[in-house]
Design an enzyme around this catalytic site. Structure first.
Site, PDB file in Angstrom:
ATOM      1  CE1 TYR A  91      -3.979  -2.094   0.557  1.00 45.18           C
ATOM      2  CE2 TYR A  91      -2.700  -3.132   2.304  1.00 45.18           C
ATOM      3  CZ  TYR A  91      -3.799  -3.119   1.466  1.00 45.18           C
ATOM      4  OH  TYR A  91      -4.722  -4.121   1.547  1.00 45.18           O
ATOM      5  CG  HIS A  96      -6.158   4.885   0.820  1.00 43.38           C
ATOM      6  ND1 HIS A  96      -6.819   5.956   1.359  1.00 43.38           N
ATOM      7  CD2 HIS A  96      -7.115   4.056   0.354  1.00 43.38           C
ATOM      8  CE1 HIS A  96      -8.122   5.778   1.236  1.00 43.38           C
ATOM      9  NE2 HIS A  96      -8.325   4.643   0.624  1.00 43.38           N
ATOM     10  CG  ASN A 148     -12.328  -1.215  10.228  1.00 41.98           C
ATOM     11  OD1 ASN A 148     -11.141  -1.498  10.354  1.00 41.98           O
ATOM     12  ND2 ASN A 148     -13.272  -2.131  10.050  1.00 41.98           N
TER      13      ASN A 148
END
Length: 284
Positions: A91, A96, A148
């Site tokens: 990532y 992001h 989250n």
């Protein structure tokens, strides 16, 4: 002189004052060197700062305590600067992980490099580094939870170190800002719209672990909108081009300066700097 833990002066006015200090009533009249010394009334001359008045004793003690308290430096809480991102190398060079929602990791890394801070500690489900920006103590954090659950890490760090929420800076990405554009906010809501559910989930996690408070500053980094009908999830995980990397490097320098101004001069001056800063493309 000191009797017990209280400083007093004893005069030769009466033997009753002896009794109040715990001496036998007839002690003053005993032919001891101490008793004779008291009779010469020498103590007031040798100990002028002492007083036989109980109220004076109390005042002297309180003044001394106040002086010690005033001399003791006030504890300074550190700033907590958090780059939000997705853990994992795959990532790291995506949208992001440049912005801070998934990683303000790169923004925090740029700040660490500029200030000579090593992010080598591991605690509270985050990579941590401690140092100073100017004379202000700071903690740099890169939570290793997924989006989250970021609040678990951020909330635990802020609670353990008793960091006021106004000194917790979250860095994350924003689809609604042009690419490599910065925006600083002193506080806000969930930080996203329903079209960007990942950002909403992250901010809700952080706010919930701050007991519902939204009064913490945020630095947003623009990643722009996906072209055409490209899916948002695919867009934010797409690697950057060479030109985009160059623009990001320039933006990281601006972001580092914005954080310095925030810590040393306040949110208003930092926001003015951010809003007046031109992008590399605008500078030509």
């Amino acid at each position: 002189m000191k009797l017990g833990s209280t400083a007093v002066v004893i005069t030769s006015s009466s033997s009753s004052s002896f009794a109040t200090l715990g001496f036998p009533k007839n002690y003053y009249n005993k032919p001891s060197w101490f008793g004779q010394l008291l009779k010469t009334n020498m103590f007031p001359h040798h100990f002028p700062i002492l007083s036989s008045s109980s109220s004076s004793i109390s005042t002297t003690t309180e003044d001394s305590n106040d002086a010690v308290a005033a001399a003791k430096p006030k504890q300074q809480h550190p700033w907590l600067i958090v780059g939000l991102g997705n853990p994992g190398k795959k990532y790291y060079s995506t949208r992001h992980n440049v912005c801070p929602f998934f990683v303000g990791f790169q923004m925090v890394d740029a700040l660490a490099d500029a200030e000579g801070i090593s992010i080598s500690g591991v605690s509270f489900k985050a990579l941590l580094g401690k140092g100073f920006i100017g004379n202000v103590p700071v903690m740099l954090a890169k939570p290793q939870t997924f989006m989250n659950a970021s609040g678990e890490s951020v909330g635990a760090i802020a609670s353990y170190y008793k960091i006021p929420l106004k000194q917790v800076l979250l860095i994350y990405d924003d689809l609604d800002l042009p690419f490599a554009k910065l925006r600083l906010l002193p506080k806000g809501g969930h930080g996203g719209h329903n079209g960007y559910l990942l950002l909403v989930a992250l901010m809700k996690s952080v706010i919930n672990h701050f007991k519902g408070s939204r009064d913490f500053p945020r630095l947003r980094i623009g990643i722009g909108r996906p072209p055409g009908k490209m899916d948002t999830a695919n867009f934010v995980l797409r690697p950057f081009t060479k030109q985009e990397h160059e623009e990001l490097d320039f933006m990281f320098q601006q972001g580092t300066e914005a954080v310095r101004i925030l810590l040393l001069e306040g949110v208003n001056k930092s926001a003015t700097f951010v809003n007046s800063t031109k992008s590399m493309e605008q500078l030509g």
